[in-house]
Design an enzyme around this catalytic site. Structure first.
Site, PDB file in Angstrom:
ATOM      1  N   SER A  27       0.833  -1.204   0.000  1.00 46.30           N
ATOM      2  CA  SER A  27       0.000   0.000   0.000  1.00 46.30           C
ATOM      3  C   SER A  27       0.872   1.260   0.000  1.00 46.30           C
ATOM      4  O   SER A  27       1.689   1.433  -0.884  1.00 46.30           O
ATOM      5  CB  SER A  27      -0.960  -0.060   1.197  1.00 46.30           C
ATOM      6  OG  SER A  27      -2.054   0.803   1.014  1.00 46.30           O
ATOM      7  N   ASP A  70      -5.820  -3.743  -2.696  1.00 44.16           N
ATOM      8  CA  ASP A  70      -4.843  -3.425  -1.652  1.00 44.16           C
ATOM      9  C   ASP A  70      -4.190  -4.662  -1.042  1.00 44.16           C
ATOM     10  O   ASP A  70      -4.867  -5.577  -0.559  1.00 44.16           O
ATOM     11  CB  ASP A  70      -5.558  -2.622  -0.563  1.00 44.16           C
ATOM     12  CG  ASP A  70      -4.636  -2.195   0.554  1.00 44.16           C
ATOM     13  OD1 ASP A  70      -3.494  -1.819   0.250  1.00 44.16           O
ATOM     14  OD2 ASP A  70      -5.047  -2.251   1.722  1.00 44.16           O
TER      15      ASP A  70
END
Length: 256
Positions: free
Chosen positions: A45, A158
């Site tokens: 991320s 993600d």
């Protein structure tokens, strides 16, 4: 570490944590000021975004400046009504300021980033090919806030869902590993439904962190990060200074 000296060359593992990522930059700024060489990077991320920019040769101060700029907001394109709130624009000019290379092979530092395969619910690690920007933005695409991304025809989101601390990706480089975790243990007993949801997520992550922490030679995770809002730009300087302070303390400790 031998002779109580901080290593001059390290591998760097950067967890996800959105706005708390400025803590990564605070730590890295001190590393760069002390000429400590980052020889390999893994990230999830915001850790993937910062790691990619570092691997492109950018300084921590430069990355912080770009992330704080009004131009950086152009990365987020509103897309309500499609099952998500925003779409991350990989072709935004400001992304090129952070990541100005097209392939993993062009990077100055070896990099591995992780995303989650939506269909198979499994981790996908990217470290080669001309999919650098796509892989990084996929790792940052927190569903349902951000739209999933296709990388090599695989729909991914993600990476923190499956591996928010990809330290194992650094083992093949044989450097001491500095791991930075942006999610300290959530100790308070929740009083709301949202509080319990946060607590459950933290509990699930920390069951993995306990093992992964042992794989690091140096591990940073400050409880004060709990006071830094994840989805806000307001606490960026606070997180940055906290990272600087923690890294400076580590260097001073090892110099004794």
């Amino acid at each position: 570490m031998k002779n109580n000296q901080f290593p001059k060359e390290i591998g760097l593992c950067l967890s996800g944590g959105a706005g708390r990522g400025a803590y990564h930059l605070g730590v890295i700024s001190v590393l760069q000021e002390n000429n400590i060489q980052i020889k390999a990077i893994s990230g999830t991320s915001i850790g993937a975004l910062i790691g990619a920019s570092l691997a492109c040769g950018k300084s921590a101060e430069y990355i912080l400046e770009v992330i704080q700029s009004k131009e950086f907001r152009s990365v987020f394109q509103i897309s309500l009504g499609r099952g998500y709130m925003f779409k991350l624009k990989s072709n935004a000019a400001v992304i090129n300021k952070l990541i100005d290379k097209e392939s993993f092979e062009e990077l100055d530092i070896p990099l591995s980033v992780v995303a989650c395969d939506v269909k198979n619910e499994s981790a996908v690690y990217y470290n080669k090919g001309k999919v650098l920007k796509e892989a990084v933005l996929a790792s940052c695409s927190i569903a349902p806030i951000f739209c999933p991304v296709y990388v090599n025809e695989t729909l991914v989101v993600d990476g923190s869902l499956v591996d928010n601390f990809p330290v194992e990706q650094l083992y093949k480089y044989n450097y001491p590993i500095l791991g930075i975790n942006l999610f300290p243990k959530y100790k308070e007993v929740p009083k709301t439904m949202l509080g319990w949801l946060k607590k459950n997520i933290h509990t699930a992550w920390h069951s993995k962190y306990a093992v992964k922490k042992e794989l690091c030679d140096i591990y940073l995770c400050n409880e004060e990060l709990l006071n830094v809002k994840i989805f806000s730009f307001k606490d960026i300087n606070k997180a940055y200074m906290l990272g600087r302070e923690d890294m400076q303390k580590n260097l001073e400790k090892d110099a004794l």
